[in-house]
Motif scaffolding. Structure first.
Motif, PDB file in Angstrom:
ATOM      1  N   ALA A 124      12.671  65.963 -10.375  1.00  0.00           N
ATOM      2  CA  ALA A 124      13.278  67.291 -10.564  1.00  0.00           C
ATOM      3  C   ALA A 124      12.290  68.232 -11.260  1.00  0.00           C
ATOM      4  O   ALA A 124      12.179  69.407 -10.895  1.00  0.00           O
ATOM      5  CB  ALA A 124      14.569  67.173 -11.366  1.00  0.00           C
ATOM      6  N   LYS A 125      11.560  67.707 -12.247  1.00  0.00           N
ATOM      7  CA  LYS A 125      10.563  68.513 -12.961  1.00  0.00           C
ATOM      8  C   LYS A 125       9.411  68.915 -12.023  1.00  0.00           C
ATOM      9  O   LYS A 125       8.941  70.056 -12.052  1.00  0.00           O
ATOM     10  CB  LYS A 125      10.030  67.730 -14.160  1.00  0.00           C
ATOM     11  CG  LYS A 125       9.041  68.477 -15.015  1.00  0.00           C
ATOM     12  CD  LYS A 125       8.624  67.606 -16.203  1.00  0.00           C
ATOM     13  CE  LYS A 125       7.303  68.063 -16.754  1.00  0.00           C
ATOM     14  NZ  LYS A 125       6.714  67.099 -17.669  1.00  0.00           N
ATOM     15  N   LEU A 126       8.964  67.988 -11.183  1.00  0.00           N
ATOM     16  CA  LEU A 126       7.901  68.284 -10.219  1.00  0.00           C
ATOM     17  C   LEU A 126       8.351  69.356  -9.223  1.00  0.00           C
ATOM     18  O   LEU A 126       7.573  70.213  -8.822  1.00  0.00           O
ATOM     19  CB  LEU A 126       7.457  67.010  -9.495  1.00  0.00           C
ATOM     20  CG  LEU A 126       6.679  66.003 -10.347  1.00  0.00           C
ATOM     21  CD1 LEU A 126       6.601  64.652  -9.639  1.00  0.00           C
ATOM     22  CD2 LEU A 126       5.288  66.534 -10.662  1.00  0.00           C
ATOM     23  N   GLU A 127       9.612  69.284  -8.828  1.00  0.00           N
ATOM     24  CA  GLU A 127      10.158  70.293  -7.909  1.00  0.00           C
ATOM     25  C   GLU A 127      10.255  71.651  -8.592  1.00  0.00           C
ATOM     26  O   GLU A 127       9.846  72.674  -8.028  1.00  0.00           O
ATOM     27  CB  GLU A 127      11.531  69.855  -7.393  1.00  0.00           C
ATOM     28  CG  GLU A 127      11.469  68.674  -6.457  1.00  0.00           C
ATOM     29  CD  GLU A 127      12.841  68.078  -6.151  1.00  0.00           C
ATOM     30  OE1 GLU A 127      12.934  67.354  -5.148  1.00  0.00           O
ATOM     31  OE2 GLU A 127      13.806  68.329  -6.906  1.00  0.00           O
ATOM     32  N   SER A 128      10.782  71.690  -9.804  1.00  0.00           N
ATOM     33  CA  SER A 128      10.974  72.984 -10.485  1.00  0.00           C
ATOM     34  C   SER A 128       9.652  73.622 -10.887  1.00  0.00           C
ATOM     35  O   SER A 128       9.546  74.843 -10.951  1.00  0.00           O
ATOM     36  CB  SER A 128      11.894  72.842 -11.699  1.00  0.00           C
ATOM     37  OG  SER A 128      11.286  72.063 -12.696  1.00  0.00           O
ATOM     38  N   SER A 129       8.622  72.804 -11.126  1.00  0.00           N
ATOM     39  CA  SER A 129       7.313  73.359 -11.496  1.00  0.00           C
ATOM     40  C   SER A 129       6.539  73.873 -10.285  1.00  0.00           C
ATOM     41  O   SER A 129       5.554  74.573 -10.431  1.00  0.00           O
ATOM     42  CB  SER A 129       6.471  72.297 -12.210  1.00  0.00           C
ATOM     43  OG  SER A 129       6.010  71.324 -11.277  1.00  0.00           O
TER      44      SER A 129
END
Length: 154
Positions: free
Chosen positions: A39-44
């Motif tokens: 999720a963090k990789l997607e949002s970044s």
């Protein structure tokens, strides 16, 4: 971004449908940790989309590279009309003998020829056009970009 994030990217690059349990098991992390990191990789923006690789030659489609030499500095004036050609998948600005390399998909060599002769070479500021039909693609390294990042990860 640490080595675990890079390992997640490598796993998803090979199979974007890989399930969380498998990712977690391979990396010795919990499913919740894997989910949070993805999720963090997607949002970044590190993961911008998930894709499907299609073997177009099995479907009777020819993939080719069209290399275009442009006179002067009129690259943007050439790129804009090329974007409207439905056969063109990507347009890359490059250094070297050519200014642009376009990835094209056609149903036949005749269609490729028509694309080049009836549309591409008629654009203003075109000096030369070459085409290479891709017969087969062999992978020598799955993702050298990730390899560089992994080698230099903290």
């Amino acid at each position: 971004m640490d080595k675990t994030d890079l390992d997640i990217l490598r796993i998803l690059k090979k199979n974007s449908r890989e399930n969380l349990a498998t990712i977690a098991d391979r990396l010795n992390i919990s499913k919740a940790t894997a989910s949070r990191r993805i999720a963090k990789l997607e949002s970044s923006g590190a993961i911008s989309s998930y894709s499907l690789n299609i073997n177009y030659s099995d479907l009777g489609i020819i993939k080719s590279l069209i290399s275009i030499q442009i006179e002067g500095t009129a690259i943007d004036e050439v790129i804009e009309p090329i974007k409207s050609f439905p056969e063109i998948a990507t347009i890359s600005k490059v250094f070297g003998d050519y200014s642009l390399i376009c990835e094209a998909y056609t149903k036949s060599v005749d269609e490729l020829y028509q694309l080049i002769q009836e549309r591409v070479v008629k654009l203003p500021n075109i000096r030369n056009v070459d085409a290479s039909i891709i017969i087969a693609t062999e992978s020598s390294n799955f993702d050298p970009g990730l390899d560089i990042l992994i080698r230099n990860a903290p």
